[in-house]
Motif scaffolding. Sequence first.
Motif, short mmCIF file in Angstrom:
data_model
loop_
_atom_site.label_atom_id
_atom_site.label_comp_id
_atom_site.label_asym_id
_atom_site.label_seq_id
_atom_site.Cartn_x
_atom_site.Cartn_y
_atom_site.Cartn_z
N ALA A 192 18.72 65.69 47.37
CA ALA A 192 19.17 63.94 46.71
C ALA A 192 17.72 64.58 45.73
O ALA A 192 17.11 64.79 45.65
CB ALA A 192 17.70 63.58 47.86
N LEU A 193 18.21 63.19 44.84
CA LEU A 193 17.59 62.74 43.56
C LEU A 193 17.19 60.84 43.43
O LEU A 193 18.39 61.13 43.90
CB LEU A 193 18.77 63.39 42.66
N GLY A 194 16.37 60.52 42.23
CA GLY A 194 16.29 59.53 42.16
C GLY A 194 17.03 59.26 40.80
O GLY A 194 16.82 59.81 39.86
N ILE A 195 17.91 58.01 40.19
CA ILE A 195 18.32 57.68 38.95
C ILE A 195 17.97 56.58 38.84
O ILE A 195 18.01 55.67 39.93
CB ILE A 195 19.94 57.77 39.38
N SER A 196 17.76 55.78 38.23
CA SER A 196 17.46 55.32 37.62
C SER A 196 18.53 53.58 37.80
O SER A 196 19.59 53.73 37.34
CB SER A 196 16.92 54.82 35.92
N ASP A 197 18.39 53.00 38.28
CA ASP A 197 19.12 52.08 39.03
C ASP A 197 20.01 51.13 37.51
O ASP A 197 21.06 50.78 38.02
CB ASP A 197 19.21 50.68 40.05
N THR A 198 19.42 51.06 36.79
CA THR A 198 19.66 50.66 35.38
C THR A 198 19.84 51.45 34.18
O THR A 198 18.90 52.45 34.16
CB THR A 198 19.34 49.34 34.54
N LEU A 236 23.47 51.08 42.54
CA LEU A 236 23.11 51.17 40.66
C LEU A 236 24.54 50.73 39.90
O LEU A 236 25.16 49.79 40.22
CB LEU A 236 24.05 52.64 39.91
N TYR A 237 23.69 49.77 38.89
CA TYR A 237 23.83 48.42 38.42
C TYR A 237 25.08 49.29 36.73
O TYR A 237 24.35 50.27 36.32
CB TYR A 237 22.88 47.73 37.47
N ASP A 238 26.29 48.64 36.59
CA ASP A 238 26.44 49.05 34.72
C ASP A 238 27.29 49.81 35.01
O ASP A 238 26.76 51.18 33.46
CB ASP A 238 25.37 48.21 33.85
N THR A 239 27.59 50.59 36.22
CA THR A 239 28.23 51.99 35.49
C THR A 239 29.32 52.23 35.05
O THR A 239 30.49 53.24 34.61
CB THR A 239 28.17 52.70 37.06
N VAL A 240 29.69 50.70 34.80
CA VAL A 240 31.28 50.53 34.27
C VAL A 240 30.83 49.21 32.89
O VAL A 240 30.46 48.27 33.28
CB VAL A 240 32.85 49.62 35.11
N GLY A 241 31.34 49.40 31.95
CA GLY A 241 31.34 48.82 30.40
C GLY A 241 29.84 48.95 30.50
O GLY A 241 28.61 50.13 30.54
N LYS A 286 29.94 58.43 29.16
CA LYS A 286 30.52 57.97 30.53
C LYS A 286 30.24 57.03 30.88
O LYS A 286 29.01 56.09 29.88
CB LYS A 286 29.69 58.87 31.29
N GLY A 287 31.05 55.80 31.48
CA GLY A 287 31.08 55.06 31.54
C GLY A 287 31.87 53.58 31.12
O GLY A 287 31.55 52.68 30.95
N GLY A 288 32.23 53.64 29.59
CA GLY A 288 32.25 52.82 28.70
C GLY A 288 30.92 51.95 28.14
O GLY A 288 30.60 52.14 28.63
N ALA A 289 32.01 50.57 27.48
CA ALA A 289 30.44 49.88 26.53
C ALA A 289 31.71 48.40 26.63
O ALA A 289 32.36 48.45 26.35
CB ALA A 289 30.44 50.77 25.22
N TRP A 290 30.72 47.83 25.96
CA TRP A 290 31.66 45.59 25.81
C TRP A 290 32.52 46.02 24.93
O TRP A 290 33.20 44.88 25.35
CB TRP A 290 29.77 45.46 25.44
N ALA A 308 36.42 52.62 30.91
CA ALA A 308 35.42 52.51 31.56
C ALA A 308 35.50 53.30 33.31
O ALA A 308 34.20 52.74 33.53
CB ALA A 308 34.96 51.35 31.63
N ARG A 309 36.97 53.82 33.44
CA ARG A 309 37.13 54.76 34.94
C ARG A 309 35.98 55.74 34.97
O ARG A 309 35.33 56.03 33.96
CB ARG A 309 38.56 54.77 34.25
N VAL A 310 35.54 55.56 36.01
CA VAL A 310 34.54 55.94 35.73
C VAL A 310 34.92 57.67 35.93
O VAL A 310 33.33 58.99 35.60
CB VAL A 310 34.34 56.31 37.91
N SER A 311 35.65 58.37 35.58
CA SER A 311 35.63 60.11 35.47
C SER A 311 36.56 60.24 34.05
O SER A 311 35.86 61.26 32.87
CB SER A 311 36.83 60.32 35.88
N THR A 312 35.85 59.35 32.90
CA THR A 312 36.27 58.74 31.63
C THR A 312 35.22 59.72 30.10
O THR A 312 33.83 59.39 30.89
CB THR A 312 36.46 57.92 30.73
N ARG A 313 35.61 60.51 29.68
CA ARG A 313 34.16 61.61 29.27
C ARG A 313 34.67 61.57 27.97
O ARG A 313 36.14 62.17 27.18
CB ARG A 313 34.03 62.75 30.02
N MET A 314 33.87 61.09 26.78
CA MET A 314 33.73 61.55 25.46
C MET A 314 32.91 62.60 25.05
O MET A 314 31.62 62.36 25.46
CB MET A 314 33.97 60.71 24.90
#
Length: 619
Positions: free
Chosen positions: A421-427, A563-568, A583-587, A594-600
């Motif tokens: 288990a790990l902690g990840i920033s919610d934003t 978690l917030y804002d994992t999309v866009g 990861k995650g796309g942008a505005w 912004a799909r979860v598997s997209t990677r650049m």
Amino acid sequence: MMRLARLALVMASTLTFASTALAQQEMTVEEIANQISTLESDFENFSGTVNTLQQEERDLREKLQNLRERNSELETKRESALAEMNDRYQRLVEDPTIDIAGAQEAYKQAVMAHQQNKADIKQQVSLVNEKAREVEEARVSKHSLINEIETLKEQRNLARVDRLENEFNRTGELEVSQSISCDRQETLGQCENRGKLMAKQKASKQYLNTILDGLSEASLARENIEKASPNVQILGSKTISNGFSGAGNYGVKLAVELRGQLPQSQACTLLNVDMRYCASEQRPGELQAGDEETVDSSVMHPLTIRSNVYDDEVVIDGVSYGSTPLEVMLPGGEHQIEILKYGYSAYAEKILLKDATAIRAELEKSDYSFTRGEKIQDILYRDVRGPELVVVPAGKFKMGDLVGNGLPNERPAETREIPTALGISDTEITVEQFGNFVEDTAYVTEAEKNGTCASLSNGRPQFNEKLSWKNPGFKQSESSPVVCVSYNDAQAYAEWLTQKSGFKYSIPTEAEWEYAARAGSETDFWWGNDVGYGKANCRNCGTDWSNTRPAPVASFHRNPWGLYDTVGNVWEWAETDEGVVVKGGAWNFTPSLARVSTRMELPSDFNSNYIGFRVVRAQ
């Protein structure tokens, strides 16, 4: 001409009828429907009249053509008679006994027939032109009648919306009884309040069903009820009887006064008509900084909760409501929702209930179980705290393109494991949080040193030496995600957190990021395969920030793991064995990215005003 006069009379009376109908704004749906039926009947008759006129025009034109063809024949006969008469005149000079009277009469008759045919042609041309005008006038009148019918149909839909709203937004009273068992941890006052609340919930649900059954278009409304957000307002309640039994049970009987509430836009949804028939309302969405929103707590809204496990426990505002599936009516406002099952990751979310809401929770089996509302936030120094973290349990998941919409670098999909288990920033890390780091260390970002922060222009990045995390080229606040930071800058921030807190912080690996962002889902976005409208900040995603700037963090719903804002919003740095990716796309990027598997893949020193980051912390 008589037929045209009758047509004009029908048209005049029809249009007067329709125009009068449009002037009457208080007509019922049935009255408008009857007028439409009448006009449609007139239209059918009118269509027959137009067809008759067109046939008459064709007959007249055919007769005109025959006259013109006859004219050629008569001209030939006239010329032949003239030639015969001239020949006889020549012969008369040599032989005075020759009779020319017959030739003269024949010529006379030929000329008269030719002249008469010319007169007939002239008259026929006049008749054809007159009939053509009748047909054209009839066609224009027919189009006008169609327009009147369609206008009435528009008015009928408006009247249907008004009728539904009036039928729904009515006041009534119900008597309900409720009996509950008091929990040992509750005081008698708490148990009494809970019993009355549950009685009001029961009354709200019963009243909503009563309203739906009484609608003029009840069947259609029930077909579309899942798409709408009807609610019920409690105007008041009066206790008829109540009391506690010796077994610790509490019973109450209430007389509850209620009123249905249906926004006009939802009337269109229930009737399955276009939204243009409803008054425009502000789209539901997140508030910008400085905005305020009030929610009427006297209005009861339906809340539906489902999960992917059996024998779970739903806790709303600290009160257990049993297991899913669950349907309750709750007053508008903030509510804390938790779904728990031993051996599974817990679901926790604070919602602002302001219309009908459905929650689908995905609980993942793991070796780590949340406790209610568990979060981590380390103290760094003085009154400065680190980013708020949510616990992500250990577990296995499928990583990569699972739907078939992905790019080549997202394939093949494979099973990955997060061993602990790990902690990840919610934003995403905010401007304020990064500013604390800079203030404490005097750190200078790569963009500030090298003038390398990129922005998009016509789809291509352009480097602008004036841009930095302090001035990214658009308005931002302290709660905006920090941008114009490279992976190297993000790693420096994580190392500072490690030093200040005594716990190991880092940038998430790509597997950690995707695992936390998926939150147990196997779809393109954690809520499904369609980005929807107003759910995230990406290009043309229907938010106030789309294609303009990042939204303040936490402007949209959390995913099931908190978690917030994992999309866009902004791309986020992540580590891989080969280097770094975002990861995650942008505005300002299309939703498909912004799909979860997209990677650049990007170099670690690249930075732009559409890339930020979040951090993870080991236990």
